[in-house]
Design a protein around this motif. Sequence first.
Motif, mmCIF file in Angstrom:
data_model
loop_
_atom_site.group_PDB
_atom_site.id
_atom_site.type_symbol
_atom_site.label_atom_id
_atom_site.label_comp_id
_atom_site.label_asym_id
_atom_site.label_seq_id
_atom_site.Cartn_x
_atom_site.Cartn_y
_atom_site.Cartn_z
ATOM 1 N N GLU A 180 0.827 -1.202 0.000
ATOM 2 C CA GLU A 180 0.000 0.000 0.000
ATOM 3 C C GLU A 180 0.864 1.256 0.000
ATOM 4 O O GLU A 180 1.773 1.402 0.812
ATOM 5 C CB GLU A 180 -0.889 -0.017 1.241
ATOM 6 C CG GLU A 180 -1.944 1.072 1.294
ATOM 7 C CD GLU A 180 -2.886 0.829 2.453
ATOM 8 O OE1 GLU A 180 -3.938 0.197 2.241
ATOM 9 O OE2 GLU A 180 -2.543 1.231 3.586
ATOM 10 N N PRO B 90 -2.348 10.958 -4.950
ATOM 11 C CA PRO B 90 -2.627 9.646 -5.543
ATOM 12 C C PRO B 90 -2.728 9.650 -7.062
ATOM 13 O O PRO B 90 -2.241 8.726 -7.721
ATOM 14 C CB PRO B 90 -3.959 9.254 -4.904
ATOM 15 C CG PRO B 90 -3.989 9.994 -3.610
ATOM 16 C CD PRO B 90 -3.327 11.304 -3.907
ATOM 17 N N PHE C 235 -11.679 0.937 -5.244
ATOM 18 C CA PHE C 235 -12.119 -0.195 -4.434
ATOM 19 C C PHE C 235 -13.637 -0.199 -4.329
ATOM 20 O O PHE C 235 -14.254 0.813 -3.985
ATOM 21 C CB PHE C 235 -11.512 -0.115 -3.030
ATOM 22 C CG PHE C 235 -12.075 -1.132 -2.069
ATOM 23 C CD1 PHE C 235 -11.784 -2.481 -2.223
ATOM 24 C CD2 PHE C 235 -12.910 -0.740 -1.034
ATOM 25 C CE1 PHE C 235 -12.300 -3.422 -1.354
ATOM 26 C CE2 PHE C 235 -13.437 -1.672 -0.158
ATOM 27 C CZ PHE C 235 -13.133 -3.018 -0.314
ATOM 28 N N MET D 216 -3.545 5.313 -1.729
ATOM 29 C CA MET D 216 -4.479 6.184 -1.032
ATOM 30 C C MET D 216 -3.784 7.466 -0.587
ATOM 31 O O MET D 216 -2.559 7.548 -0.529
ATOM 32 C CB MET D 216 -5.055 5.472 0.191
ATOM 33 C CG MET D 216 -4.041 5.121 1.252
ATOM 34 S SD MET D 216 -4.748 4.295 2.711
ATOM 35 C CE MET D 216 -5.608 5.674 3.490
ATOM 36 N N THR D 217 -4.602 8.465 -0.272
ATOM 37 C CA THR D 217 -4.085 9.709 0.285
ATOM 38 C C THR D 217 -3.651 9.484 1.728
ATOM 39 O O THR D 217 -4.306 8.753 2.481
ATOM 40 C CB THR D 217 -5.165 10.801 0.249
ATOM 41 O OG1 THR D 217 -5.577 10.992 -1.114
ATOM 42 C CG2 THR D 217 -4.650 12.112 0.804
ATOM 43 N N GLY E 76 -2.707 -1.231 -3.074
ATOM 44 C CA GLY E 76 -3.596 -0.085 -3.120
ATOM 45 C C GLY E 76 -2.834 1.223 -2.988
ATOM 46 O O GLY E 76 -1.700 1.255 -2.488
ATOM 47 N N TYR F 286 -10.051 4.827 -2.513
ATOM 48 C CA TYR F 286 -8.921 3.907 -2.354
ATOM 49 C C TYR F 286 -8.786 3.181 -3.687
ATOM 50 O O TYR F 286 -9.728 2.541 -4.160
ATOM 51 C CB TYR F 286 -9.210 2.912 -1.228
ATOM 52 C CG TYR F 286 -8.053 1.977 -0.907
ATOM 53 C CD1 TYR F 286 -7.139 2.306 0.082
ATOM 54 C CD2 TYR F 286 -7.899 0.773 -1.591
ATOM 55 C CE1 TYR F 286 -6.081 1.451 0.387
ATOM 56 C CE2 TYR F 286 -6.845 -0.090 -1.293
ATOM 57 C CZ TYR F 286 -5.939 0.259 -0.298
ATOM 58 O OH TYR F 286 -4.903 -0.588 0.009
ATOM 59 N N ASP G 162 -11.922 10.990 -3.621
ATOM 60 C CA ASP G 162 -10.638 10.470 -3.163
ATOM 61 C C ASP G 162 -10.767 8.991 -2.790
ATOM 62 O O ASP G 162 -10.651 8.617 -1.623
ATOM 63 C CB ASP G 162 -10.152 11.288 -1.955
ATOM 64 C CG ASP G 162 -8.718 10.970 -1.579
ATOM 65 O OD1 ASP G 162 -7.977 10.433 -2.436
ATOM 66 O OD2 ASP G 162 -8.330 11.257 -0.431
ATOM 67 N N MET H 25 0.803 5.150 0.645
ATOM 68 C CA MET H 25 0.149 6.342 1.172
ATOM 69 C C MET H 25 0.925 7.532 0.626
ATOM 70 O O MET H 25 2.141 7.624 0.823
ATOM 71 C CB MET H 25 0.153 6.348 2.700
ATOM 72 C CG MET H 25 -0.707 5.277 3.318
ATOM 73 S SD MET H 25 -0.831 5.477 5.111
ATOM 74 C CE MET H 25 -1.865 4.056 5.519
#
Length: 266
Positions: free
Chosen positions: A12, A18, A36, A59-60, A57, A45, A43, A14
């Motif tokens: 993932e 993104p 997802f 994400m922010t 994944g 995922y 925003d 972060m």
Amino acid sequence: MTDFNGKFFWYELMTSDPKAALAFYGDVVGWTAQPFGGERTDDPYMIVSGSAGPMGGVMTIPAEARTCGMTPWWGGYVGSADVDADAARLSAAGGKVMRLAEDIPGVGRFVVMSDPGGAVFMLLKGSSPDGMEAPTGMPLGHVSWHELYAGDFDKDLAFYTGQLGWTKGDAMDMGEMGSYQLVSQTGATDFQGMTGGIMPCPKEMPMPVWLFYFTVGDIDAAVERVKAGGGQVMQGPMEVPGGAWIIQATDPQGAMFALVGSKGEA
């Protein structure tokens, strides 16, 4: 069903941007991405997939984490049959709970941990009994090597082998940099079965961290894509045992990542 207990199986990012990160990795590594669960938020995922299916994944960085100083970062999830019990066991063995266990609706239960030397990873038990099938070989776009820059080499090595059931392969002498210990998450002891390595954290590294190697084709072409996309190559290309070539780099937002590939392969 693949057994993910004690093994990295999801990765993932972060990040502060993104959309920009997805564009960069889509070009460099070849990932495709989709929200997802079909999320249609501003925003979402984003699930990223390599040639063998979903692998992670993007994400922010959450607001609370950003407030605490988190910068763009790649993290890995280790499979767990019982997150709470494993968190307690790993804590007793020298690890530390960094964020209390909680449930993610439709996904499972997770906890954020650190090893004795301070490198962060997550434990996750999926809400479904069916796990993602782990790809074999080195499919494009998937993680094929896991490397720990250990804050405490001896304690960290004992932690992962003793608590997660990893096995040791050969150790390579790197001179002043110490020993590079090959490890396997699958119980193997031969070189072909190794899945990563543990080495003392170099003084150039700001903190202990797990580094994940994404598989590409030609490493030289990948280097050019990294540079063209605004990333920075920190080291490499260099050849490693087995004939593969690697680089270590940062993406445009500053997250560290690595690539492994070949010479002269499209």
